[in-house]
Design an enzyme around this catalytic site. Sequence first.
Site, PDB file in Angstrom:
ATOM      1  N   GLU A 141       0.820  -1.215   0.000  1.00  0.00           N
ATOM      2  CA  GLU A 141       0.000   0.000   0.000  1.00  0.00           C
ATOM      3  C   GLU A 141       0.850   1.260   0.000  1.00  0.00           C
ATOM      4  OE1 GLU A 141      -0.632  -2.656   1.816  1.00  0.00           O
ATOM      5  OE2 GLU A 141      -2.621  -3.292   1.121  1.00  0.00           O
TER       6      GLU A 141
ATOM      7  N   HIS B 269     -12.008  -4.556   9.587  1.00  0.00           N
ATOM      8  CA  HIS B 269     -12.556  -4.321   8.250  1.00  0.00           C
ATOM      9  C   HIS B 269     -13.782  -3.411   8.288  1.00  0.00           C
ATOM     10  CE1 HIS B 269      -9.889  -7.460   6.835  1.00  0.00           C
ATOM     11  NE2 HIS B 269     -10.302  -7.279   5.609  1.00  0.00           N
TER      12      HIS B 269
END
Lengths: 333, 329
Positions: free
Chosen positions: B59, B128
Site C-alpha cells: 500500500e 474491516h
Amino acid sequence: MIDEFTARRVTADPERARHLLLQMLRARRFEEKCVELYSAAKIRGFMHVYIGEEAVAAGVMAALEPEDAVLAIYREHGHALLRGVLAGAILAEMYGYEQGCCRGRGGSMHLFDAATRFYGGNAIVAGGLPLAVGLALADKMAGRDRVTVCFFGEGAVAEGEFHESINLAALWQLPVLFRCENNLYAMGTALGRSESQTDIALKAAAYEVPAWPVDGMDVLAVEETARRAVHMVRAGGGPHFLELSTYRFRAHSMYDPERYREKAEVATWLERDPIDLLRAALEAAGELPAKTWAAVQGEVDSEVQAAVEFAKAGTPEPVEDLTRFLYTERGPK
Amino acid sequence: MKTTYREAMRAAIREAMTRDDRVFLMGEDVGRYGGCFAVSLGLLEEFGPERIRDTPLSESGFVGAGIGAALGGMRPIVEIMTVNFSLLALDQIMNNAATLRHMSGGQFSVPLVIRMTPGAGRQLAAQHSHSLEGWYAHIPGLRILTPSTLEDARGMLWTALQDPDPVLIFEHGSLYNVAGEIADDAGAVDIDTAAVRRSGRDVSLITYGGTLQITLDAAEPLAQEGIDAEVFDLRTLRPLDDAAILATVARTHRAVIVDEGWRSGSISAEVSARITESAFFDLDAPVGRVCSVDSAAALRQAPGTGRTPLRRPRRRRGPGGGGHPWVTS
Ligand SMILES: Cc1ncc(C[n+]2csc(CCOP(=O)(O)OP(=O)(O)O)c2C)c(N)n1
Ligand SMILES: [Mg+2]
C-alpha cells in the site's frame, strides 16, 4: 601513498578529476559554513550535514542529464548544490526566508527545485523511495528516456518502503537508480545492530536488481559506476542499485553528542577523506599545481560568501501567506 | 437509463481513461480479479495491463508511486481495497501527497486521485469496518469526497482528476449495489458544494456518503409524526461547504449530524463546532449527533440492525423548547 590504479585513473582524465574535486569542495565548504551559521543561530530547525560523504553526490551528479530527476533525504544540502540549485537559494531556505528555494517553508530538510527536477529533501526515512518509483513509472509510461536517481541512507533499508519500492521498480522494470549511502549509522544505531543481513547490495539483488557495492570515498570509482549504471538504466535495463560505503565525519545532527561511536573509529575514516584522497592523487600526478588548487579554493570560497550575503539579505515570507500553496489557487468559479 | 453505483463508478473510470491518456488505474486486484468490489471489472480487457495496473500488496509503495507518477505528469487513480488498508499508506498520503505543494513553495503539485471503500457494511469485525473519512478530512492539503448518489458516483471522479491537488474519494461499501435511474448524459459534477437531498422546515439532518439513504429513510417516519426534516448531504468533507451548512441551519433552526465515524473527534464534531461557532443564535436546540459508538466494531453486536455499528437512536425531549422529540446518541 597513492596506489598505481588511482594514479592511472587521475592521469587518464585529469580534467574530470579536477572537476570532481571542485564539486566535492563546494559541498564541503558550504556545509562548514552551515555549521558555523547554525552555531550563530542564523539557521534554525533540524540540520544534518554531509561532511565526509561528498564523493557520493559528486560522483553521481556528474553522470546525470538535466532532464533526469533526483530525490534525496534530509541530509541533502550537498545533493541540491551539486545538482545545480543555487547556493544562495539553499542558504536562504535554511534561514527561513522567502528568497529560499522553497520560500523558506521547508528549511534544511526540505529543499525542492523544479528547475533542476530536485524532488526533495524528504525527512521521513524511506519516504522518498516510492516517489522515485512513481516518477520513473511516469517516464516509462510516457516513453521518455529519463532516469530517476534516489538517494537514501542505510537506515532506510530496514523500512518496509525500501522493500516495497525495490520490488515495484524491479517488477515493472522502471528507470530508477537507487543509491544507498551506507555511512554505517542511522543516528546512533550501527548497521550491525539493525540488520540481520548487513550486505545491503545483496538485499537489492534478491529482488533481481543489478546491485554493486562501491567505495564511496573514491569519487572516481563512484563516478565511473554511476555513469555505467545510469547508462544501463537509461537504455531500458530496469532499476539498478549502488551501495556506497562512506562515513559521516560529523555528528548525525546538530544535537548529537556522539555517544555511540569511538573517536578512534572516526579518526580511521578521516584518513580516507575523499577530498584529501583525490587532491593527493592529483598532486602526485602533477595535475594540481599549487596555483590551481588555490584558484579552486578561491572560487569555492567566493561562491559560499556570495551565498551568505544573499541569504542575509533575505526576508521572511509574510505570515498571511502561510496557507498559500496548500491548494492550487483556482480561478473564479 | 438504469445503472448501479458500481456501474456508475466504472463508467466514470472508463470515461476518464478514454478522454485523457495520462489517466491510469492502479491497485491491488484491479485488473485480472476485476477489483475487489468489481468496480473495474472488464477494464483490463478494454485498456490493457499498463493502464489497469495490478499491484503487489504494497500500500505504501503503490500509493507513493501514484504520488510520484502524478509529480511526473500522469493522472493516476489509485485504488486502495478498503480504508482499513490505507493506514499502511498513511505516511505517503499525509507526509507526501498532502504536503509537497506547500512544502515546495508551490513548485510541485500532486494531481492524484485515491479511491477507497470505508464503512462497516457486512459485519466484518474490527479490522474491516473503519470509517476514517473524517480522519482524512483532518489533513490540510487533501480534498475529501464522499459520493452518496448515482450522479455523484458517475460525476465526481472526472472533476477530481481535473483538480491539481490530491483528492480522496470514499465509496461506501454498502452503496455499490444501489440501483436506479440516471440521465443518459450524466457526467462531471461539482465537488465544492453540499446538497439538500430533501427539503424540510423543522430540523436539518446533516450526513454524507453511506448514511445518506438511511437518513432519508428516517425522514419518512419523522414526517408521519409531523416533523419535517431537511436531509443535507455534505458531499465534500474537506473543504466543508460552510455557507450551505449555515444556510440549512438558518432555515430549520435545528441540526442533527449523522456520521458512521466514531463520535469522538469525528467530522460530526467538526460540523457541530462550526454550527455552534457561526450559527449559535439561529439554533432552537443544541446540535445532536448520531455516530458510531467509540468502540472497535464487533462481528455481532447489533441484533436487529445487523448492518452497521450505528447506535440506534434513542429519543428524549430536546431541551430549549420547540417540543419536538430529539434524536441523539
Ligand atoms: C520513518 C522515520 N523514522 C525515524 C526517523 C528519525 N530519524 C531521522 S534520521 C534517522 C537515521 C536515518 O539514518 P540513515 O537512513 O542511515 O541516514 P543518515 O542519517 O545516516 O544519512 C532517524 C532514525 C525519521 N526521520 N523517519
Ligand atoms: Mg546512515
